[in-house]
Scaffold this motif. Structure first.
Motif, PDB file in Angstrom:
ATOM      1  N   GLU C 149     -72.394  30.172 -28.440  1.00  0.00           N
ATOM      2  CA  GLU C 149     -73.706  30.435 -29.023  1.00  0.00           C
ATOM      3  C   GLU C 149     -73.648  30.613 -30.541  1.00  0.00           C
TER       4      GLU C 149
ATOM      5  N   LYS D 156     -75.289  43.180 -31.915  1.00  0.00           N
ATOM      6  CA  LYS D 156     -75.608  42.487 -30.671  1.00  0.00           C
ATOM      7  C   LYS D 156     -75.814  43.523 -29.568  1.00  0.00           C
ATOM      8  N   THR D 203     -80.087  32.816 -24.756  1.00  0.00           N
ATOM      9  CA  THR D 203     -79.537  33.643 -23.677  1.00  0.00           C
ATOM     10  C   THR D 203     -80.389  33.637 -22.412  1.00  0.00           C
ATOM     11  N   THR D 215     -81.008  34.895 -30.610  1.00  0.00           N
ATOM     12  CA  THR D 215     -79.765  34.702 -31.345  1.00  0.00           C
ATOM     13  C   THR D 215     -80.166  34.291 -32.756  1.00  0.00           C
ATOM     14  N   SER D 233     -77.457  38.952 -31.490  1.00  0.00           N
ATOM     15  CA  SER D 233     -77.670  38.365 -30.170  1.00  0.00           C
ATOM     16  C   SER D 233     -78.248  39.453 -29.280  1.00  0.00           C
TER      17      SER D 233
END
Lengths: 334, 334, 334, 334
Positions: C149, D156, D203, D215, D233
């Motif tokens: 990603e 994240k 995701t 993201t 993320s």
């Protein structure tokens, strides 16, 4: 609507460690501090009781009150053995800070006298509840590293206690190494039967003057041949140095020190990280909380005490044998 | 235009470690491999000589050729002492892999016989040249951690050698721990005078059958009280486990294992890092190169040999005392 | 007895990186340096040839000698494209340091002109051979972290090069970031099609005066939406800062810097570790050796070149688009 | 005997974060929870009030009670702005969880309306109080790394929130990145004036269906040229990934993730460490406690609020500009 059962606890001793336990008891949804006892520190007792909504009473009141479920003993070492006996004989569950007593005869007498008591007794070997140590022991038992061959305990205090404390402490092996003897037993999975010790007084003249030691290396061995080695110092100038390691046939488990934060400074002259946590109450904050959660499980009948009077007795027997080894220069039976 | 002085080296022994040294000699701008000697491995000797542009000869040719400046001894242990004597008596500088001999009487004899030789003698305690260990020792000497109090050496091989090797090795203390005894001496800054050992055969039945040991904990103590503790295993299944630590009055120095790379894999089930380097020649690649650079400094008169025959003798005396301690269960004088 | 096939190599350029490759060629059992070429550094060429047993010749001799299997091009950037063309057209395998050329037109012309050449061409994106990066890419391809990603490349030089070098370098993106564009492509597994860049000249007035930049943040995006972000500085005062990271649907892979040793000093004022390796030749020493082993596999027909002219072309196209983005303040198509 | 001044606090919102703050207030020796308010969660309010010895009341009672010193706002986002206004206009100090509001117009209106209020207002950018981040910022200000050149924030979440939450969240930049915009401003020491963003929904299909992103890579730049880059993320499957880094002219400061413990398992297949703490309340437990200690300092007149309404406004302006950049593909002024 049903009421939730809440255990009523009496805390004896309103000093540093008494406060830690009282706050954990207060914050646990199933326990309340009902009494605080400390005849030698009235102000501290009042202040602590105020904080947790408890009442300050004389010790005898604790044993006489049928509504009290458990007694938490955080008073001075010489008072432990009497308080354990009285509490257990009164049918109270007991959570007592180590040690039971510095004399093995007195420890034996306590165990003998309370042999038929059915109330549970948890001895406060707090390091067993450190998340890393507990997970390590669980993995050892689960076979993650195969057969245990060698346990290493590195245990160094950030600085020596006041000489007055040292004088009453029972000496390095009974005061400080006792935790490491317990950790070694916790991880070995077999009772060590001999010990050999090397030691010296290197950090301060005061300790040497007291004929005590401050730096030591103690090796335990079990009947199977497996070993544990403990290194101690009363003074690690960079912080509280607490590392354990288990070497087995399939691998190794070890813990590292816990820094005060993960901050890293990188400059041309070197990479700087933070030092290990300095103070045992900060370093083992989670352990104390988890220890209390364990004791609540014990009160609820969901768990057996993780460390008992027998564990206190065994650790003291090792300490005594280690002292004999220092005198004879020989491996001594425990 | 001036010619640069180049030292002519004879390498005796074309095995694994002989090749390592020969390549380092070849790559150093001030040294060339002139002769390769290995009567027991003709093909290996030819191949190695070919690689570095050297000539394969009989041993006697080495001692007779006045143009040879130094002899590098990498042959089997039982040949070391004779080759050291012959080389030194022929006026050659000597760099010999450890040990001088497994017998202390033979070691003493070599030292006696070569007492008046002026050519320098470097004994191959390669770990002293590991950049981390060398820097550690320099910082200890510079006072960065104050007074040395406790040295810790953790030294575990990735796997036990073949049982045939074990049989001829002199036993764990003379074969493997000998490096750690030297490291302890290197770092203590004071000669240890007593030792106590605990050991067992835990990793393989073969080793027990040979009455050898594979897992050990040895504690040395110096007259001042300072200590060193060594833990050994013949088998660390995760790799070559080589860590040292010096605890002093102002702080601590320690080394960590060197992973094969710094790659980190983070997944829900855990964070995975690479294992320590597995093979000693890979782990100590830089140490071997720096050891050779040191020997060139010795040849140039710029440095005294970092490890000499005396160091070999002292380490063997400790190993012998450690064996006595295992038998008597007592602290033994070295 | 059969002869082992040995490839004869010509090394063009006897500077710093030429020496690194020549020594790796010399030490590899299947390759020898046959010719060294460097019309602009006669002494360096002679010294290097001497070291590896090679002959110093004029460039034309290399292309004319049928016994030469491969040409290693380590000369100045402006000479690369001609040498690549001549070598490939002469049927020699080529291993050329990056870049092919600073001009995309010239790069396109080289690819066009050599399109029908069958000899292999490896472009020296050395970081692909760093053990940690190579293992990371293999694990990404193996699905260890699921779908990729976000790739992060942190790449900072320890200090800015001389301003004369900067002037001829093609600018930060074509000189330094080019390695990171290649690494991003290596790890993304999908061709990025747009780029947006932010940059400034912060480390030195000289660089600003040259209208170049020294600090940058560049974001690439692929058609699928996945991204790569690169941060650069010409000056990381603590060492060569080289870290990469791939975030995926099942986890993350990352590399840490490689310290000069694992020594740790713990004192009350902080815990000190060693800084990252400072010099690229030291940091990527293993990568250069493994790169050569890969090229020998290519010569043996066991592998396809890991990085080719197309990879050089793509990285340069990204650099050019990044410069356009700096001017327009917009995301630019690559 | 003198009485110690204790501040009376009203906590509005008895959800997850309300409980965290209420317990910190309760444990602080200078503050008590006097009122708990939560019209939408009666049971939670009662239970929390019970735990801390407080009374459950309607909101209006809080503003009318002159004995209340401060209001802690932990209710749903859409209620924040009204509660801030009412509290400040009633002369109460305010500690409000971020954000003030998702609409910049509403935020501007709150700041305008309360401009003349003298009671202090602390906005809950809790990460500023993380010990590592706070120490980092202090060292940056002290000049430990010279001039700041590049700030990196890696942020994240362990897993995406429920899609219902996402729908009301204001989108990634206003809900999650807002913390990172604040952290960048906290560390840059200069107001960024432009932003460029790259993002995608990778995701989950749910997030893409909501036209939100999960993201992202956002780069901020200041007038001086210095930069900050943020990568986000919604899902780091290995835990809560929270790292920050500041690169300066004399070095770098960075933080690492905090593992659940320091336990290390070494086996032939790899070295395993624990994953980062998973849950933000656990990860920032110390930060929440220190945030409250800071607020008590503010109440005591010993400190100015570390983060105010202006900080909330600036972070939201950056988020809005980042969204514009996603649409235009251009660097946008903030």
């Amino acid at each position: 609507m049903a009421e939730k059962k809440v255990f009523r606890i009496a805390v004896i001793g309103a000093g540093r460690i008494g406060k830690v336990h009282a706050m954990n008891i207060h914050q646990h949804p199933e326990t309340v501090v009902h009494y605080v006892v400390d005849p030698f520190a009235e102000e501290a007792a009042n202040s602590l009781a105020d904080r947790v909504g408890a009442q300050v009473v004389e010790p005898e009141r604790v044993f006489a009150d049928e509504s009290i479920d458990a007694v938490v003993i955080c008073s001075a070492t010489p008072t432990h053995s009497d308080l354990i006996e009285k509490s257990l004989l009164a049918g109270k569950a007991v959570f007592c800070e180590k040690p039971i007593d510095l004399s093995i005869e007195r420890v034996n007498a306590v165990l003998e006298k309370t042999r038929n008591c059915t109330a549970p007794f948890l001895l406060g070997f707090n390091r067993r509840f450190d998340p890393a140590a507990a997970e390590m022991q669980a993995r050892v038992r689960a076979g993650d590293i195969g057969d245990v061959e060698l346990v290493t305990v590195i245990s160094k205090d950030p600085e020596a206690p006041p000489i007055e404390y040292v004088r009453e402490s029972g000496g390095l092996f009974r005061d400080m190494t006792i935790h490491d003897f317990d950790m070694a037993r916790f991880l070995l999975g077999e009772e060590p039967d001999s010990v050999v010790a090397t030691a010296a007084a290197l950090t301060s003249e005061g300790i040497a003057a007291e004929k005590d030691i401050d730096t030591a290396c103690v090796t335990l061995q079990c009947p199977s041949g497996r070993m544990a080695v403990i290194t101690n110092s009363r003074r690690a100038s960079f912080g509280y140095d607490q590392r354990i390691e288990v070497h087995g046939s399939l691998g190794s488990l070890r813990t590292e020190n816990v820094p005060t934060s993960t901050l890293v400074l990188e400059r041309a002259e070197g990479v700087r990280r933070e030092t290990p946590m300095h103070f045992f109450i900060e370093r083992y904050r989670d352990a104390y909380r988890l220890e209390w959660e364990h004791f609540v499980d014990v009160l609820n009948g969901k768990a057996e005490p993780c460390a008992t009077g027998i564990d206190g007795q065994r650790a003291l027997l090792i300490a005594n044998a280690a002292y004999r080894s220092l005198e004879t220069g020989k491996r001594e039976l425990i």
